[in-house]
Design an enzyme around this catalytic site. Structure first.
Site, short mmCIF file in Angstrom:
data_model
loop_
_atom_site.label_atom_id
_atom_site.label_comp_id
_atom_site.label_asym_id
_atom_site.label_seq_id
_atom_site.Cartn_x
_atom_site.Cartn_y
_atom_site.Cartn_z
N ILE A 146 0.88 -1.18 0.00
CA ILE A 146 0.00 0.00 0.00
C ILE A 146 0.92 1.23 0.00
O ILE A 146 1.81 1.33 0.84
CB ILE A 146 -0.87 0.03 1.28
N HIS A 147 0.76 2.12 -0.97
CA HIS A 147 1.61 3.31 -0.94
C HIS A 147 0.93 4.58 -1.45
O HIS A 147 1.47 5.66 -1.31
CB HIS A 147 2.90 3.08 -1.72
N ARG A 148 -0.24 4.47 -2.07
CA ARG A 148 -0.82 5.67 -2.69
C ARG A 148 -1.31 6.67 -1.65
O ARG A 148 -1.91 6.28 -0.63
CB ARG A 148 -1.99 5.29 -3.58
#
Ligand code: UD1
Length: 355
Positions: free
Chosen positions: A204-206
């Site tokens: 998860i990075h957005r």
């Protein structure tokens, strides 16, 4: 012919691996690699060059992190001198990051031809920085190298058909090559997960998922209640934002690891029961490697992965656990993303157009 590639962020290094390999097959092609420095941690950058045997960058602009304008502006300033020195026939830009936009703007202003690899992807979500980068890059570039027919359709809708060429997806070239190479490798999973049992891979990075503490907390709570162990390979932004918000990542089903090198990621996904992600590239890799995917977003650019339930959009994080429990799709996956030779078509297209 001289091609100057501008890269800076993790997924671009994967695409570059395919292009650098293809470029090296031609004696008349000189390939200059410019790293903007957008990603600078060893795990986010150096290991990709080492593992994928990409030649070291000829130039590193050292742009580093910052707000979108500052980061893009730093790259833009530094690129002028690089383009004046190297005078390439083509600047090749990749995907949808701030490095892509900076490379494009610097080149068009200096009347150097620009080719955009992975052109025509659209989320139609104007809140995403990547969507601004894609649209602006496609409209400025001279040659639009599209991965799929869907992408060609988007470019045609925007009046860009005459500049478009469908070449296939270069990430598929690399993914298929690496998958063969790691076929016998035991996945490197965080402590607490047995690679011989069912597990899920998560990234998860957005900003949409990480920067709102309430949403991030809901997302983690759902992952922690997942019906199987979750290997969460944590991007630096996720680690920083969770810490700021006082959210513990490692709890319940979730076991945390550092971001993986590309071959290790492919090995982990290949043997996984499922993938949970907001990454574009990982959705597609899951599809290619046969892992059902849960995408924590309202839309995807890689719509082909949604066919037959291989990928499922879960905009509300509370739905992750249920989506992980869906039965494994039985339908065969189609070859939407090409035959593993897209990068050769890219180099051929640039050679033909530089004469
Ligand atoms: C960028 C791309 C995104 C891509 C992603 C892949 C843009 C707008 N976004 O997002 O499309 O999917 O790369 O990872 O270009 N950081 C580090 N070390 C690093 C890199 C980043 O600590 O090596 C931290 C910094 O705090 C930084 C934050 O992560 O501010 C975000 O990094 P940035 O490059 O701005 O965007 P990504 O989220 O990685």
């Amino acid at each position: 012919m001289k091609i100057l590639s501008v890269v800076g962020a993790r997924p671009q290094f994967v695409k570059l691996a395919a292009v650098a390999d293809a470029a090296a097959q031609y004696e008349d092609v000189e390939h200059v690699i410019v790293h903007t420095g957008q990603h600078y941690d060893a795990a986010m950058s150096d290991v990709f060059f080492a593992d994928l045997r990409i030649p070291a960058p000829d130039v590193n602009l050292g742009a580093g992190s910052g707000s979108h304008g500052r980061q893009t502006g730093a790259m833009l300033t530094a690129l002028d001198e690089v383009l004046e020195t190297h005078r390439p026939d083509w600047v090749l830009v990749y995907g949808d990051t701030n490095s892509t936009l900076a490379g494009t703007l610097a080149a068009v202003k200096m009347h150097v031809k620009v080719a955009h690899l992975e052109a025509g992807l659209r989320s139609f979500n104007r809140r995403m920085p990547e969507e601004h980068n894609r649209v602006l890059t496609d409209h400025a570039a001279d040659l639009l190298l599209a991965p799929t027919e869907v992408a060609r359709g988007h470019l045609a809708d925007e009046g860009l058909e005459t500049r478009t060429l469908v070449v296939g997806d270069v990430m598929t070239d690399v993914c298929l090559r690496v998958a063969d190479a790691v076929a016998d490798r035991t996945p490197m999973l965080p402590a607490g997960i047995d690679p011989a049992e069912d597990y899920a891979v998560a990234t998860i990075h957005r900003a949409d998922n990480t920067d709102d503490p309430e949403r991030l907390a809901a997302l983690l709570a759902s992952l922690q209640q997942a019906p199987l162990p979750v290997a969460l390979f944590a991007h630096p932004r996720l680690v920083a934002k969770a810490q700021e918000a006082g959210i513990t990542l490692e709890r319940g089903s979730v076991h945390v690891g550092d971001p993986l090198a590309y071959p290790d990621l492919v090995a982990a996904v290949r043997r996984s029961r499922a993938v949970v992600t907001d990454s574009g590239g990982l959705q597609k890799e899951a599809y290619l490697l046969g892992a059902p995917c849960v995408t924590v977003r309202t839309e995807t650019e890689w719509v082909e992965t949604l066919a037959d339930g291989w990928n499922q959009l879960v905009p509300d994080p509370s739905g992750i656990a249920a989506a992980l429990e869906r039965p494994r799709p039985i339908a065969r996956r189609s070859e939407h993303y090409g035959d593993g030779h897209a990068s050769e078509r890219v180099i051929d297209a640039l050679r033909e157009r530089s004469r």
